[in-house]
Each structure stands twice: as C-alpha cells, then as structure tokens.
Enzyme design. Structure first.
Site, PDB file in Angstrom:
ATOM      1  N   GLU A  66     -72.897  27.304  34.646  1.00 26.03           N
ATOM      2  CA  GLU A  66     -72.893  28.218  33.460  1.00 26.03           C
ATOM      3  C   GLU A  66     -74.433  28.877  33.523  1.00 26.03           C
ATOM      4  O   GLU A  66     -74.382  30.641  32.500  1.00 26.03           O
ATOM      5  CB  GLU A  66     -72.779  27.689  32.376  1.00 26.03           C
ATOM      6  CG  GLU A  66     -72.856  28.009  30.538  1.00 26.03           C
ATOM      7  CD  GLU A  66     -72.287  27.138  29.458  1.00 26.03           C
ATOM      8  OE1 GLU A  66     -70.949  27.348  29.668  1.00 26.03           O
ATOM      9  OE2 GLU A  66     -73.118  27.029  28.726  1.00 26.03           O
ATOM     10  N   ASP A  67     -75.094  28.541  34.350  1.00 25.07           N
ATOM     11  CA  ASP A  67     -76.883  29.316  33.262  1.00 25.07           C
ATOM     12  C   ASP A  67     -77.424  29.455  34.436  1.00 25.07           C
ATOM     13  O   ASP A  67     -78.713  30.043  34.811  1.00 25.07           O
ATOM     14  CB  ASP A  67     -77.640  27.958  32.654  1.00 25.07           C
ATOM     15  CG  ASP A  67     -77.716  27.427  31.136  1.00 25.07           C
ATOM     16  OD1 ASP A  67     -76.661  28.289  30.807  1.00 25.07           O
ATOM     17  OD2 ASP A  67     -77.651  26.446  31.269  1.00 25.07           O
TER      18      ASP A  67
END
Ligand code: NI
Length: 178
Positions: A66-67
């Site tokens: 996700e990051d």
C-alpha cells in the site's frame, strides 16, 4: 526460527519504508511496524492460539504494497505466494472510489483468509488510535473513529484480546473529536 523470520521481514520492510515517516511525526515508519508487531506479541501472550511467526511477518509487511513501491511479485519471491496474498488483502484497492467501500472490500478479503490476517488488521488500528496529528479536523477524526468501529465489527471473533483492546481504544479516541 521465529527470530530469523522476524529479522527477514523487518529488514525488507525497513528498506522499503526508509523514506517514510509516521503521519504527523518525525519518527520513521518502522515505529508503526514495531508497534503493530508488539500488539501481536501481547495477543499471543494472552492466548497462544495462532501462528506467531506468521502473524509477526504480516505485521511487519502489512503496509509494503500500500505505501511503498513493493509489488506483489517482490513479496512472492522472498516470502512466498501465500504471504503475498495476505499482504494484498491488507492493502486497500485504490480503484474503489469511496473510503468506506475500500475498507469494506479489504475487510471482506481479510475474512476469507486465516485469522492471523485479521488479527494484524486489529493490531494496526489499535496502534493508529493514538492522539491524531494536529492537522486533522474533527470530521476526519470522527470518520477514523467510525472506521475503527467498522473494523472491530467486521473482524469480531478474530482474537478476543485484540477485539477488546480495540474496543477500549475506540472508547478513548472519541475524546479527540470533542
Ligand atoms: Ni499500518
């Protein structure tokens, strides 16, 4: 050996998150990962009915797709297909337009997998229900609080210790919206 699995995962995650801070803080993002791992450890101490090594690896890897620039195949090559699938379930699908639907979609995918995945999501939100960054407005704080209630409801029965702990954090967090 659990220590080696932990070190392999935290090294990978620390390198991937190297230029990222905890929101609203000067601390490196590894602080967040370490806190999630600590919650998992305490849950296992309270009731050792899950695979601690697997849950710790997921705790350390849960935000990589996700990051960071981590791809599914990167996790697959190093940690295996199943671990990559579990991290993917903990990743929100950015093509889904509303925040609530994005979270519900992730929670549904988490619920198809073993309890270690859901337990990491609980530990993640417990960790994130600390004092919000000063830049957050009341509406954002309230929305985050409501989302935490949704998470705890959708993931009930994953781990009694963490469900109770998240409920206590939810009860305390609302004060930040006032
Ligand atoms: Ni997280």
């Amino acid at each position: 050996m659990i220590q080696e699995l932990y070190q392999k995962a935290i090294q990978f995650a620390a390198e991937k998150h190297y230029n990222q801070n905890v929101p609203g803080s000067k601390a490196n993002y590894v602080l967040h990962l370490s806190n999630v791992a600590m919650e998992v450890l305490m849950a296992h101490k309270a009731c050792p009915d899950f695979d601690l090594a697997f849950a710790l690896q997921l705790a350390l890897l849960h935000d990589t797709i996700e990051d960071t620039d981590t791809r599914f195949v990167d996790l697959e090559n190093i940690f295996g297909t199943h671990t990559a699938e579990c991290v993917l379930a903990l990743t929100k699908d950015s093509s889904i337009l509303t925040k609530r639907e994005r979270m519900l979609d992730s929670l549904n995918r988490i619920n198809f997998l073993e309890k270690e995945v859901g337990l990491v999501k609980l530990a993640d939100r417990i960790t994130n229900l600390q004092q919000p960054p000063s830049t957050w407005c009341t509406d954002k704080i309230t929305a985050y609080w409501e989302e935490a209630i949704l998470i705890n409801k959708q993931l009930e029965n994953k781990n009694e210790y963490l469900n109770n702990r998240l409920q206590n954090k939810i009860n305390e967090y609302i004060k930040y919206a006032n």
